[in-house]
Design an enzyme around this catalytic site. Structure first.
Site, PDB file in Angstrom:
ATOM      1  N   ASP A   1      50.368  39.610  59.549  1.00  0.00           N
ATOM      2  CA  ASP A   1      50.355  39.169  58.162  1.00  0.00           C
ATOM      3  C   ASP A   1      49.730  40.281  57.333  1.00  0.00           C
ATOM      4  O   ASP A   1      48.509  40.465  57.341  1.00  0.00           O
ATOM      5  CB  ASP A   1      49.549  37.878  58.002  1.00  0.00           C
ATOM      6  CG  ASP A   1      50.244  36.662  58.617  1.00  0.00           C
ATOM      7  OD1 ASP A   1      51.020  36.837  59.573  1.00  0.00           O
ATOM      8  OD2 ASP A   1      49.981  35.537  58.156  1.00  0.00           O
TER       9      ASP A   1
ATOM     10  N   LYS B   1      54.959  35.518  52.203  1.00  0.00           N
ATOM     11  CA  LYS B   1      53.819  34.593  52.230  1.00  0.00           C
ATOM     12  C   LYS B   1      53.112  34.611  50.887  1.00  0.00           C
ATOM     13  O   LYS B   1      52.931  35.673  50.280  1.00  0.00           O
ATOM     14  CB  LYS B   1      52.873  35.011  53.364  1.00  0.00           C
ATOM     15  CG  LYS B   1      51.595  34.204  53.496  1.00  0.00           C
ATOM     16  CD  LYS B   1      50.782  34.715  54.688  1.00  0.00           C
ATOM     17  CE  LYS B   1      49.401  34.083  54.748  1.00  0.00           C
ATOM     18  NZ  LYS B   1      48.593  34.594  55.877  1.00  0.00           N
TER      19      LYS B   1
ATOM     20  N   LYS C   1      56.085  31.375  53.960  1.00  0.00           N
ATOM     21  CA  LYS C   1      54.815  30.779  54.378  1.00  0.00           C
ATOM     22  C   LYS C   1      53.890  30.594  53.182  1.00  0.00           C
ATOM     23  O   LYS C   1      53.290  31.552  52.706  1.00  0.00           O
ATOM     24  CB  LYS C   1      54.130  31.658  55.425  1.00  0.00           C
ATOM     25  CG  LYS C   1      52.749  31.140  55.875  1.00  0.00           C
ATOM     26  CD  LYS C   1      52.118  32.066  56.898  1.00  0.00           C
ATOM     27  CE  LYS C   1      50.690  31.654  57.224  1.00  0.00           C
ATOM     28  NZ  LYS C   1      50.053  32.552  58.232  1.00  0.00           N
TER      29      LYS C   1
END
Length: 309
Positions: free
Chosen positions: A146, A209, A245
């Protein structure tokens, strides 16, 4: 994976600023309308299990210890020790220095290890340090990275720098999946969220995300709606599917189900799987477990029935 790794600053700016503008009022109203949707009790049980399977169970604190991470992994693999029918979570999300601990703890279970990297949460570090951070996490056993974009560069209009950093990080990931974090609370406009989404996808992101969870506001339904529209349109244009996400501030079963409805109504059922949609959270899992137990037994167990980590 088809990615557009060669581009010029001018071409990238022209493309991103040529995207259709986002109707902010319309996005807010649509998200609010979808948030009021109710689902049947039978569907709620399925939705809770689906949400559990989509959770990236997260601990990103300076006081994290190997013991805390092992306990979190045990919970992710077997969320309710009294009920083996509860699905395992999608991944455990930790800092790079604890990725090896998590990888060992979940080995052979099918639960992934997501590690934040690239100078999380600020994204302010030399590229060489960001890539070393990424490679170290992957070498330790992370199956997902991430990364955070440099919001300063993005807001200054230096889209090529952001693009090149994502491309380089994607290459450093090897076989690990790459989730690109925008920190949408700092991007200020929905137009910027749409531009960041397309920029990241063009550069090779496997997921986009919303947030680090360290800046407010974090995930919101309207921002996630804009990102879901982007991945839907990107697949229509390129044939490549990218996941989404939302992370930060998702704490209740009601919150989670609202996001599932949003996914189904915006991107479509193809995204209703942990492969393409995740919920980044630390406290959400307990509420999902409590609501699941209540549906099954009619008795509300309360938060102390489940571990906090």
């Amino acid at each position: 994976m088809a990615t557009e790794t060669r581009t010029s600053a001018g071409e990238l700016r022209a493309f991103l600023h040529g995207l259709p503008g986002v109707d902010q009022v319309g996005a807010d109203e649509r998200a609010a309308r979808l948030a009021t949707r109710s689902i049947k009790t039978s569907a709620k049980a399925e939705a809770i299990d689906l949400a559990i399977s989509m959770v990236d169970l997260t601990t990103l604190e300076g006081a994290d210890t190997p013991g805390k991470v092992r306990a979190l992994c045990a919970k992710g693999v077997r969320p309710d020790p009294a009920d083996p029918g509860v699905p395992k979570v999608a991944a455990i999300c930790v800092y790079p220095d604890l990725a090896g601990v998590a990888a060992e703890a979940v080995r052979g279970t099918g639960v992934g290890v997501a590690s934040v990297a690239t100078a999380f949460p600020s994204g302010r570090a030399p590229l060489e340090a960001k890539l070393a951070d990424t490679r170290a996490a992957v070498a330790a056993g992370a199956t997902e990275i991430d990364m955070v974009i440099d919001r300063g560069a993005f807001l200054a209009g230096d889209y090529l720098k952001v693009h090149e950093e994502i491309v380089a990080t994607r290459q450093a990931c090897g076989d690990a999946h790459l989730k690109v974090i925008f920190e949408t609370g700092e991007l200020a406009t929905y137009d910027n969220v749409r531009r960041a989404s397309w920029l990241a996808m063009r550069a090779g992101a496997d997921f986009i995300k919303t947030s680090t969870g360290k800046v407010a506001p974090a995930a919101t339904l309207p921002v996630t709606l804009v990102m879901l529209e982007a991945v839907r349109d990107f697949r229509d244009a390129t044939g490549r599917q990218v996941g989404v996400k939302p992370a930060g501030g998702i704490r209740t079963t009601k919150d989670a189900i609202r996001y599932l409805v949003l996914v189904n109504e915006t991107a479509g059922p193809d995204w209703l799987t942990p492969r393409w949609f995740r919920l980044g959270a630390s406290s959400l899992l307990n509420d999902l477990l409590m609501q699941r137990r209540k549906l099954a037994t009619g008795v509300y167990s309360g938060p102390d029935h489940f571990t906090k980590d």
